[in-house]
Structure formats: structure tokens, C-alpha cells
Design a protein around this motif. Structure first.
Motif, PDB file in Angstrom:
ATOM      1  N   ALA A 152       0.838  -1.201   0.000  1.00 44.74           N
ATOM      2  CA  ALA A 152       0.000   0.000   0.000  1.00 44.74           C
ATOM      3  C   ALA A 152       0.871   1.248   0.000  1.00 44.74           C
ATOM      4  CB  ALA A 152      -0.916  -0.001   1.220  1.00 44.74           C
ATOM      5  N   LEU A 153       0.413   2.280  -0.710  1.00 47.15           N
ATOM      6  CA  LEU A 153       1.122   3.561  -0.783  1.00 47.15           C
ATOM      7  C   LEU A 153       0.109   4.686  -0.652  1.00 47.15           C
ATOM      8  CD1 LEU A 153       3.644   5.274  -1.351  1.00 47.15           C
ATOM      9  CD2 LEU A 153       3.246   4.930  -3.794  1.00 47.15           C
ATOM     10  N   ASN A 154       0.369   5.599   0.262  1.00 49.77           N
ATOM     11  CA  ASN A 154      -0.505   6.748   0.496  1.00 49.77           C
ATOM     12  C   ASN A 154       0.378   7.980   0.632  1.00 49.77           C
ATOM     13  OD1 ASN A 154      -2.462   8.575   1.244  1.00 49.77           O
ATOM     14  ND2 ASN A 154      -3.410   7.238   2.773  1.00 49.77           N
ATOM     15  N   LYS A 155       0.356   8.861  -0.394  1.00 48.11           N
ATOM     16  CA  LYS A 155       1.284   9.994  -0.396  1.00 48.11           C
ATOM     17  C   LYS A 155       0.733  11.111  -1.279  1.00 48.11           C
ATOM     18  CE  LYS A 155       6.211  11.000  -1.338  1.00 48.11           C
ATOM     19  NZ  LYS A 155       6.485  11.559   0.011  1.00 48.11           N
ATOM     20  N   ASP A 156       0.825  12.339  -0.798  1.00 46.54           N
ATOM     21  CA  ASP A 156       0.463  13.544  -1.565  1.00 46.54           C
ATOM     22  C   ASP A 156      -0.949  13.471  -2.144  1.00 46.54           C
ATOM     23  OD1 ASP A 156       2.971  14.595  -1.061  1.00 46.54           O
ATOM     24  OD2 ASP A 156       3.822  13.970  -2.977  1.00 46.54           O
ATOM     25  N   GLY A 157      -1.880  12.874  -1.385  1.00 45.35           N
ATOM     26  CA  GLY A 157      -3.259  12.767  -1.844  1.00 45.35           C
ATOM     27  C   GLY A 157      -3.530  11.533  -2.686  1.00 45.35           C
ATOM     28  N   PHE A 203       3.416  10.930 -10.011  1.00 38.33           N
ATOM     29  CA  PHE A 203       2.173  11.412  -9.414  1.00 38.33           C
ATOM     30  C   PHE A 203       2.394  12.823  -8.875  1.00 38.33           C
ATOM     31  CE2 PHE A 203       2.091   6.786  -9.076  1.00 38.33           C
ATOM     32  CZ  PHE A 203       0.870   6.505  -9.656  1.00 38.33           C
ATOM     33  N   TYR A 204       1.551  13.744  -9.282  1.00 41.43           N
ATOM     34  CA  TYR A 204       1.696  15.151  -8.929  1.00 41.43           C
ATOM     35  C   TYR A 204       0.653  15.564  -7.898  1.00 41.43           C
ATOM     36  CZ  TYR A 204       4.729  15.437 -13.026  1.00 41.43           C
ATOM     37  OH  TYR A 204       5.748  15.248 -13.935  1.00 41.43           O
ATOM     38  N   LYS A 205       1.023  16.549  -7.101  1.00 44.26           N
ATOM     39  CA  LYS A 205       0.124  17.037  -6.053  1.00 44.26           C
ATOM     40  C   LYS A 205      -1.130  17.706  -6.619  1.00 44.26           C
ATOM     41  CE  LYS A 205       3.843  17.826  -2.678  1.00 44.26           C
ATOM     42  NZ  LYS A 205       4.556  18.813  -1.824  1.00 44.26           N
ATOM     43  N   ASP A 206      -1.067  18.168  -7.879  1.00 48.10           N
ATOM     44  CA  ASP A 206      -2.227  18.821  -8.486  1.00 48.10           C
ATOM     45  C   ASP A 206      -3.142  17.858  -9.232  1.00 48.10           C
ATOM     46  OD1 ASP A 206      -0.765  18.192 -10.731  1.00 48.10           O
ATOM     47  OD2 ASP A 206      -0.315  20.265 -11.294  1.00 48.10           O
ATOM     48  N   GLY A 207      -2.878  16.541  -9.127  1.00 43.35           N
ATOM     49  CA  GLY A 207      -3.762  15.552  -9.734  1.00 43.35           C
ATOM     50  C   GLY A 207      -3.273  14.980 -11.051  1.00 43.35           C
TER      51      GLY A 207
END
Length: 609
Positions: A302-307, A413-417
Motif C-alpha cells: 500500500a502507498l498513500n502519499k500527496d493525496g 504522481f503530482y500534487k495537483d492531480g
């Protein structure tokens, strides 16, 4: 009985089925001929622009058979298997008791056996179990109910005349087959005994010995388990199962292309590899590192980072797979992975490799994971933290020596989606005239999507499944967008292909894009795939086209899959290196210099500010 007589009987027994016109011929030629433009002056004049490697290529007669005493026992095994009530040649690699049990369970399943005989004549097809390996979570992606993955096995069977792979996922605990899938015009990775047989055929063939100068050592063969093709032979478009044991000598690689359907050599060809210094080989222990296998191949992480939230794992043959991808709680992707690398050399002869990438142990991969996946910080040109990268390296043992490969798979993966699905070849391969075609599969999470392309004035929706080639005439928006995918609320993503615009050294993707409907009742690539396409086609027939077929499905308001196949030409010219690597002396030691060729699309949210 002679090899020729045995094979004549086999061919006669199969000639009545509907595939005989493609696979077998009634006349057997026992001579070889040389395709070397030196046969006459008129031919020589027509090919003066070809290099010496083309001129000295050897292609054996398409229907010839090379007799070797050591092949006869294999042919006898086939004959005996065809006489049985279940005409399947069992796996001839060493299996433990659990694997043997899984194999027997599969052989009793009616769905697994549905393609072992011709429907009309009831004559048996030649079928063989290629692998019985532990199943992984990616193998049971479409399996319902609770499954004890530790006691499940993946059984792979190859049908030679149909060029068909059948895969069963078997539970030893439940003593039953959990799922069966078939992949048409696809071949699993070959077992160890077939690899060794191909090498033996190659080193004992007079054409190989003549071209190499001496009889090569079996231990010197590289890439012997990697499937290949050679135009103007029966390997073309992978209609026969062919591999290419390769021998390196004096800065060149000698390809010995072996047909494992007919147990014979079909062609010999040299390619230039350039020169390189010595490299330190990776140890066998490191290749099969227990931690890498246990932590990333046998279970999801599992990975959960920057949304962003997702699961990832190394597959047996589809690279690094991400699944259940969400951004700020919104489902984005069902899954994304790198199915194949198609590597072709020479536009004239059309030969190369179809590489699978994946785990180092109990795997179908030709180029294996070299180290655990990495999570890296992603920064923009100004050095600002804008997200993260999930990256995996796949590497041959002796890279960067000739005929060794290094691939890098990357998810950004970018913070802005935004997100990008990308990969690169780091070289070096078996020649300086190679074209690399990675095959991405990107399955979207939305149940109802529409797909559109920019026509220069506006967006045009695609109605049915189709493919398209990115070219010099492709139209883009001012932001370099080529496509967009939207849901029923008109929310979704723009698709920006590589055009040399991502600051990673990429020179443009020149990609084939395919859109197919993701039908839950069909497994069209969600579980692990074998190599789905031939190595050396230069047109749209790269593998994903088979999921479109002759009757494309409607894709309006449907669950969709985007297949994306860039085309990357390598270059070893000084100052222009691309998809290339070499070892050079620096301060008295050899160091590797690499020149990656990254490719892959960026996805930009429609509502991004």
C-alpha cells in the motif's frame, strides 16, 4: 525411425484440421539456401545500400528440417502424448509435489481442456504445459471470494497449431481450478528444458558454426529463452514458437534463430553491438533475493502519499503494476502496468525479441527486477517539490555488455492531480539499429467513460474501439493535448503524449494508441499476460489490436482501457546516443554511461487550474 519420418507422420496426423494450411506443408525440403545478395550481379545491384550483415544473413528454407539425434526423443514424447486420452505433454521442468498436484487438477478441468482438440475432427492439437508456478495477487484480480494465495498455482499451457496460451489458476486447498483464461496469438515464456534444447540446436547447426568460425559453447548463449521472429520464415508474426540464442564475438552479435515448433534452425544473422569494457556480473543470489520476492512479488504494497492512494506489486511478466489508484478519495485507475517490450532490429529482415519484465523468482520475465521499487521525490525545473515517482529497474545480468538489457518503469504522481505512465530503455541490446516498443496497459476506474481526439478545431468522440498512430500530422491543442477521456459528468483527463516536451531527454513517442472496452466478464489483460505481440511488426499489430478484432465494440459511456505503444529508435552516434549504454574507462576503472529514452503519456485533470 528418422527425424524426418517422425515429423512427416505428425504433420499428416494434423493436416486435416483447419489450421494445417498455415502450419504444415506436404513437401519437405532438406536443403538450405543463403539469402546473400552475392548470388548474382543483378541482385547485388539492388541492395548496394545494405550493410554486410544483411548481405551475409542466412535464412534456411522455410519448410526444411535439420535432423539431430538428440531431437528424436522429444519428437517421440510428442507422438506418445498425442495418443493419450488427454493429449497434453506435461511440464518437463522439475516440479515439486504441490506443483505436480496443481498440474493434475488443471488437466481435469473442462474449461482448461476446451481447446486441446479440433472441434470438428476431434483430432488432437499439440499442447504442452510450459509452467506451473506459484500464483500472485495479480493473478487472482478477477477471482471472486476468499482465496489462500499461498496455496495457489498458475498453470500455463501452450497450443502450438493455434498459437494459443491457456492459463489456469489452481487452488490446491480447494482441489479445483479457480479461473481459466486464454490469450490468442500469444506465447508463454518457454521452460528451461526448451531453452536448453534451443541452445543445443543452435550450437550444433553447421550454419552457426560456419558464421561464428568455430562451434560456440552452450554456456556462451545469451537471450536463449526470449521469443523472437524472423521475416520470410515460419517464425514471422510469431506463428511458430521461436527463440534466438545469441553469441557475442568481436563487437558483434550472432543471432541463431531456432524454431521450437519444428525443432530446427531457421536463420542466422550478425548485428553490430559496438565495443564495451568489462562489467561485474550480478550474482545469482542477488537475482533471486528472498526479500525482493517476498516483499514485492508475492503481495501488494500500500502507498498513500500527496493525496494519492494505491497498491503496487511486481508481477511475473507485466512489470510493476499499480492498482486501486485514488486521488483525494476519487477512483482514477483500476490498474496500470507495462505488459511487454518489443525490440526489433533491422527494417529489412524483421527480427528481434519480445521481452517480458517482472520478478526474479518463479517468473516469466526475460529481464528481471534488479532491486526493490523506489519512491522518489518529484521536482519541477525550478526545484520545487511537486509530487513523487514510483520507479522500478529491470536489468539483465551482464548489462551493459552486448545483448543485455536495462529497462526503467516509472509512474509520476503530482500534487495537483496529474500523473504520467512512462518507461525507458537504457540500452544496450543486441544492435545499434534497434527499435523499442513498450506496451502499456492503463485501465480506468470509471464505469462510464468517453474518449475523444483533438481534430484541430475541437474534440471528436470515438464511437467504437480503434487505434491511431501519432505522427507528424497529428493535431494537438495549444497545451500539447491529443486526447481526452471523460465521464458522464464531463470530468476526467486530457492526454498529453510525448513530443520531446517532458524534460527527460525523450525525443517523442511516435506512439500507437488503442482504446478498448473493459468488459468485467472477460479477462483482456487485467491479470498477468504473457507476451501478447510479436517483436518485429512495424505497423499497428503490436498485441493490443487483438482486443479490438474485426468487430470493434461500442465504447460510448463504457469502462475503458488505453493501450499505449511508443516507438523508440536507438542511436550510438557520438553526441546523439539514445536508448544506449556503454562501459568506458574513467580514472582507471570501467564505469557505465547510459543514455535513456523515456516515453509515455501525461494525464492532466480537466479541472486543473
Amino acid at each position: 525411425m528418422s527425424h524426418n519420418k517422425i515429423w512427416n507422420q505428425l504433420k499428416c496426423s494434423m493436416a486435416k484440421n483447419k489450421f494445417a494450411r498455415m502450419k504444415f506443408f506436404s513437401i519437405i525440403f532438406l536443403t538450405y539456401f543463403f539469402v546473400s545478395c552475392q548470388n548474382n550481379a543483378a541482385t547485388l545491384q539492388n541492395v548496394t545500400t545494405y550493410d554486410d550483415d544483411v548481405l551475409t544473413s542466412i535464412i534456411t528454407q522455410a519448410d526444411s528440417l535439420k535432423t539431430f539425434d538428440f531431437v528424436n526423443s522429444h519428437v517421440e514424447d510428442i507422438k506418445n502424448a498425442l495418443k493419450g486420452s488427454t493429449p497434453i505433454l506435461l511440464c518437463r521442468d522439475t516440479l515439486n509435489n504441490a506443483q505436480k498436484n496443481a498440474e493434475q487438477i488443471a488437466l481435469k478441468d473442462s474449461f482448461f481442456l476446451q481447446n486441446i482438440k479440433d472441434i470438428k475432427t476431434k483430432l488432437p492439437y499439440r499442447n504442452e504445459i510450459f509452467a506451473v508456478v506459484p500464483a500472485r495477487e495479480s493473478d487472482i484480480a478477477n477471482t471472486k471470494g476468499i482465496v489462500n494465495i499461498a496455496d495457489c498455482y498458475r498453470v500455463e499451457m501452450y497450443n502450438y497449431p493455434l498459437n494459443l496460451t491457456t492459463i489456469a489458476i489452481v487452488s490446491n486447498t480447494q482441489q479445483k481450478v479457480l479461473s481459466v483464461s486464454t490469450q490468442e496469438q500469444a506465447q508463454p515464456e518457454i521452460p528451461l528444458y526448451l531453452k536448453n534444447l534451443a541452445i543445443k540446436i543452435a550450437v550444433n547447426s553447421p550454419e552457426v558454426q560456419q558464421a561464428y568460425g568455430i562451434k560456440p559453447n552452450e554456456a556462451d548463449a545469451l537471450m536463449a529463452n526470449t521469443k523472437t521472429a524472423l521475416n520470410r520464415t515460419r517464425c514471422e508474426r510469431s506463428r511458430h514458437l521461436c527463440v534466438a540464442p545469441t553469441f557475442v564475438k568481436d563487437g558483434k552479435a550472432l543471432w541463431a534463430i531456432v524454431d521450437l515448433t519444428d525443432y530446427k534452425l531457421v536463420g542466422v544473422r550478425w548485428t553490430n553491438t559496438g565495443t564495451t569494457g568489462a562489467v561485474n556480473p550480478i550474482t545469482e543470489r542477488r537475482l533471486q533475493d528472498d526479500k525482493l520476492t517476498a516483499c514485492f512479488c508475492e503481495k501488494e504494497t500500500a502507498l498513500n502519499k500527496d493525496g494519492w492512494k494505491m497498491n503496487y506489486m511486481l508481477t511475473s511478466s507485466d512489470g510493476l503494476r499499480i492498482a486501486q489508484v485514488n486521488f483525494n478519495g476519487t477512483p482514477i485507475l483500476q490498474s496500470a502496468k507495462l505488459v511487454d517490450w518489443h525490440v526489433s532490429y533491422s527494417g529489412t529482415d524483421g527480427f528481434g525479441y519480445s521481452d517480458a519484465v517482472g520478478c526474479p523468482y518463479f517468473s516469466q520475465a526475460a529481464v528481471i527486477a534488479f532491486e526493490p521499487p523506489k519512491i522518489l521525490q518529484l521536482k519541477d525545473d525550478a526545484g520545487k517539490d511537486v509530487g513523487f515517482v514510483l520507479e522500478q529497474v529491470f536489468k539483465s545480468e551482464l548489462w551493459p555488455s552486448p545483448c543485455n538489457y536495462n529497462y526503467r518503469q516509472r509512474f509520476e504522481f503530482y500534487k495537483d492531480g496529474r500523473f504520467r505512465v512512462a518507461a525507458a530503455s537504457i540500452g544496450r541490446g543486441c544492435g545499434n539499429d534497434g527499435t523499442y516498443r513498450p506496451v502499456f496497459r492503463i485501465a480506468f476506474a470509471e464505469q462510464q467513460n468517453n474518449f475523444a481526439e483533438w481534430n484541430g478545431d475541437g474534440w471528436t468522440n470515438w464511437v467504437n474501439e480503434k487505434w491511431q498512430l501519432q505522427s507528424s500530422t497529428t493535431k494537438y491543442t495549444n497545451e500539447h493535448y491529443q486526447y481526452k477521456i471523460t465521464n458522464t459528468q464531463n470530468d476526467g483527463f486530457f492526454v498529453e503524449p510525448g513530443t520531446g516536451n517532458f524534460s527527460d531527454g525523450g525525443r517523442g513517442d511516435n506512439a500507437f494508441s488503442y482504446i478498448t472496452q473493459n468488459i468485467p466478464s472477460k479477462d483482456e489483460g487485467e491479470t498477468d499476460l504473457v507476451t501478447i505481440g510479436p517483436c518485429c511488426n512495424t505497423d499497428y499489430q503490436q498485441g493490443p489490436d487483438k482486443y479490438i478484432g474485426n468487430n470493434p465494440d461500442n465504447i460510448q459511456n463504457k469502462k475503458l482501457v488505453l493501450w499505449y505503444v511508443p516507438q523508440l529508435k536507438n542511436d550510438d552516434s557520438k553526441g546523439r546516443e539514445y536508448c544506449w549504454a556503454e562501459s568506458v574507462l574513467e580514472n582507471g576503472v570501467y564505469v557505465t554511461k547510459s543514455y535513456p529514452c523515456f516515453a509515455g503519456p501525461m494525464f492532466i485533470p480537466l479541472n486543473k487550474k
